[in-house]
Scaffold this motif. Structure first.
Motif, PDB file in Angstrom:
ATOM      1  N   MET A 103       0.842  -1.175   0.000  1.00  0.00           N
ATOM      2  CA  MET A 103       0.000   0.000   0.000  1.00  0.00           C
ATOM      3  C   MET A 103       0.895   1.249   0.000  1.00  0.00           C
ATOM      4  N   PRO A 104       0.676   2.159  -0.931  1.00  0.00           N
ATOM      5  CA  PRO A 104       1.520   3.355  -1.020  1.00  0.00           C
ATOM      6  C   PRO A 104       1.267   4.295   0.161  1.00  0.00           C
ATOM      7  N   TRP A 105       2.316   5.073   0.479  1.00  0.00           N
ATOM      8  CA  TRP A 105       2.203   6.050   1.559  1.00  0.00           C
ATOM      9  C   TRP A 105       1.311   7.201   1.120  1.00  0.00           C
ATOM     10  N   ASN A 106       0.585   7.760   2.084  1.00  0.00           N
ATOM     11  CA  ASN A 106      -0.250   8.908   1.747  1.00  0.00           C
ATOM     12  C   ASN A 106       0.616  10.161   1.589  1.00  0.00           C
ATOM     13  N   GLU A 107       0.053  11.186   1.042  1.00  0.00           N
ATOM     14  CA  GLU A 107       0.778  12.426   0.720  1.00  0.00           C
ATOM     15  C   GLU A 107       1.366  13.083   1.967  1.00  0.00           C
ATOM     16  N   ALA A 108       0.641  13.074   3.062  1.00  0.00           N
ATOM     17  CA  ALA A 108       1.135  13.692   4.301  1.00  0.00           C
ATOM     18  C   ALA A 108       2.379  12.965   4.802  1.00  0.00           C
ATOM     19  N   HIS A 109       2.388  11.644   4.698  1.00  0.00           N
ATOM     20  CA  HIS A 109       3.553  10.862   5.127  1.00  0.00           C
ATOM     21  C   HIS A 109       4.760  11.188   4.243  1.00  0.00           C
ATOM     22  N   LYS A 110       4.530  11.304   2.936  1.00  0.00           N
ATOM     23  CA  LYS A 110       5.614  11.635   2.001  1.00  0.00           C
ATOM     24  C   LYS A 110       6.194  13.015   2.317  1.00  0.00           C
ATOM     25  N   GLU A 111       5.329  13.975   2.572  1.00  0.00           N
ATOM     26  CA  GLU A 111       5.793  15.331   2.900  1.00  0.00           C
ATOM     27  C   GLU A 111       6.570  15.354   4.203  1.00  0.00           C
ATOM     28  N   ASP A 112       6.085  14.608   5.210  1.00  0.00           N
ATOM     29  CA  ASP A 112       6.777  14.536   6.490  1.00  0.00           C
ATOM     30  C   ASP A 112       8.148  13.877   6.316  1.00  0.00           C
ATOM     31  N   SER A 113       8.210  12.820   5.531  1.00  0.00           N
ATOM     32  CA  SER A 113       9.482  12.143   5.280  1.00  0.00           C
ATOM     33  C   SER A 113      10.469  13.076   4.593  1.00  0.00           C
ATOM     34  N   ARG A 114      10.011  13.774   3.590  1.00  0.00           N
ATOM     35  CA  ARG A 114      10.877  14.714   2.867  1.00  0.00           C
ATOM     36  C   ARG A 114      11.367  15.810   3.811  1.00  0.00           C
ATOM     37  N   ARG A 115      10.480  16.344   4.632  1.00  0.00           N
ATOM     38  CA  ARG A 115      10.859  17.389   5.595  1.00  0.00           C
ATOM     39  C   ARG A 115      11.931  16.873   6.552  1.00  0.00           C
ATOM     40  N   ARG A 116      11.770  15.646   7.045  1.00  0.00           N
ATOM     41  CA  ARG A 116      12.757  15.067   7.970  1.00  0.00           C
ATOM     42  C   ARG A 116      14.114  14.911   7.295  1.00  0.00           C
ATOM     43  N   ILE A 117      14.116  14.501   6.042  1.00  0.00           N
ATOM     44  CA  ILE A 117      15.373  14.350   5.308  1.00  0.00           C
ATOM     45  C   ILE A 117      16.041  15.707   5.130  1.00  0.00           C
ATOM     46  N   VAL A 118      15.268  16.702   4.730  1.00  0.00           N
ATOM     47  CA  VAL A 118      15.818  18.045   4.505  1.00  0.00           C
ATOM     48  C   VAL A 118      16.360  18.622   5.812  1.00  0.00           C
ATOM     49  N   GLU A 119      15.645  18.463   6.909  1.00  0.00           N
ATOM     50  CA  GLU A 119      16.108  18.975   8.199  1.00  0.00           C
ATOM     51  C   GLU A 119      17.398  18.288   8.634  1.00  0.00           C
ATOM     52  N   ALA A 120      17.460  16.971   8.470  1.00  0.00           N
ATOM     53  CA  ALA A 120      18.682  16.240   8.816  1.00  0.00           C
ATOM     54  C   ALA A 120      19.837  16.700   7.933  1.00  0.00           C
ATOM     55  N   ALA A 121      19.562  16.868   6.659  1.00  0.00           N
ATOM     56  CA  ALA A 121      20.598  17.311   5.723  1.00  0.00           C
ATOM     57  C   ALA A 121      21.092  18.708   6.082  1.00  0.00           C
ATOM     58  N   ALA A 122      20.179  19.606   6.401  1.00  0.00           N
ATOM     59  CA  ALA A 122      20.573  20.973   6.757  1.00  0.00           C
ATOM     60  C   ALA A 122      21.508  20.956   7.958  1.00  0.00           C
ATOM     61  N   ARG A 123      21.176  20.168   8.964  1.00  0.00           N
ATOM     62  CA  ARG A 123      22.017  20.062  10.159  1.00  0.00           C
ATOM     63  C   ARG A 123      23.391  19.495   9.816  1.00  0.00           C
ATOM     64  N   LEU A 124      23.395  18.361   9.137  1.00  0.00           N
ATOM     65  CA  LEU A 124      24.663  17.682   8.854  1.00  0.00           C
ATOM     66  C   LEU A 124      25.537  18.449   7.874  1.00  0.00           C
ATOM     67  N   PHE A 125      24.946  18.980   6.806  1.00  0.00           N
ATOM     68  CA  PHE A 125      25.736  19.748   5.846  1.00  0.00           C
ATOM     69  C   PHE A 125      26.339  20.983   6.513  1.00  0.00           C
ATOM     70  N   ALA A 126      25.571  21.665   7.345  1.00  0.00           N
ATOM     71  CA  ALA A 126      26.075  22.863   8.014  1.00  0.00           C
ATOM     72  C   ALA A 126      27.257  22.531   8.922  1.00  0.00           C
ATOM     73  N   LEU A 127      27.198  21.401   9.581  1.00  0.00           N
ATOM     74  CA  LEU A 127      28.255  21.043  10.522  1.00  0.00           C
ATOM     75  C   LEU A 127      29.461  20.391   9.861  1.00  0.00           C
ATOM     76  N   HIS A 128      29.235  19.663   8.743  1.00  0.00           N
ATOM     77  CA  HIS A 128      30.322  18.860   8.179  1.00  0.00           C
ATOM     78  C   HIS A 128      30.654  19.161   6.721  1.00  0.00           C
ATOM     79  N   GLY A 129      29.803  19.895   6.015  1.00  0.00           N
ATOM     80  CA  GLY A 129      30.033  20.165   4.602  1.00  0.00           C
ATOM     81  C   GLY A 129      29.517  19.037   3.725  1.00  0.00           C
ATOM     82  N   PHE A 130      29.464  19.300   2.452  1.00  0.00           N
ATOM     83  CA  PHE A 130      28.896  18.360   1.477  1.00  0.00           C
ATOM     84  C   PHE A 130      29.662  17.040   1.422  1.00  0.00           C
TER      85      PHE A 130
END
Length: 189
Positions: free
Chosen positions: A1-28
């Protein structure tokens, strides 16, 4: 069963937030997809459901952080002094809270492709525009120059403070950068 749109948006937001933290601290280059996804609490496979490449996520993380940080600059009660004290603080230097991609990634971005450098340029322009209303002692082109000068002082001061391994010197630098700017007729360059 595919994920609903809200779950997809939440997942994307979590990835972006984690990336923002890690990239800022460690670089690309020092952040891997596996590390990034662990930080987001997800599997590596989920990454590719949201992004085609790490570079695409890097751009999105810079934009998302700039949008979030920009909201604070729009607060009508925020004075220039409050802004400088918050931005040019040891907490910000240590990577606590919302880390400014302009200061934390300045040299990292300079080594990337034109598309990412264009994103960074747009974020810088936006930052300057958000600072302009705080430049109450000037107007017109002078207000733009004052906002640009303040942005460079903030970003450069934070970038250098992060590079220093002497905490007392870094604090003194941040404190000096928090001082109100005095207009001068002298040419420095």
């Amino acid at each position: 069963m595919p994920w609903n749109e809200a779950h997809k948006e939440d997942s994307r937001r979590r990835i972006v937030e984690a990336a923002a933290r890690l990239f800022a601290l460690h670089g690309f280059d020092r952040v891997g997809i596996d590390q990034l996804m662990r930080e987001a609490g997800m599997t590596r496979g989920a990454f590719y459901a949201h992004f085609n490449s790490k570079a695409e996520l890097y751009r999105e993380a810079i934009l998302a952080t700039a949008r979030r940080n920009g909201q604070r600059l729009r607060e009508p009660s925020l004075s220039l002094t409050d802004l400088l004290e918050g931005y040019l603080s040891q907490a910000h230097r240590n990577g606590e809270g919302a880390n400014c991609p302009m200061a934390f990634l300045v040299t990292d971005v300079a080594q990337r492709d034109e598309q990412l450098r264009s994103t960074y340029t747009d974020v810088f322009r936006g930052f300057v525009e958000l600072l302009k209303p705080h430049m109450t002692q000037s107007e017109g082109p002078q207000q733009q120059d004052d906002a640009m000068r303040t942005a460079v002082l903030m970003i450069g001061g934070m970038a250098i403070a992060r590079a220093l391994n002497d905490d007392a010197l870094a604090e003194r630098l941040l404190q000096a950068c928090r001082q109100p700017q005095v207009a001068s007729d002298q040419e420095f360059c």
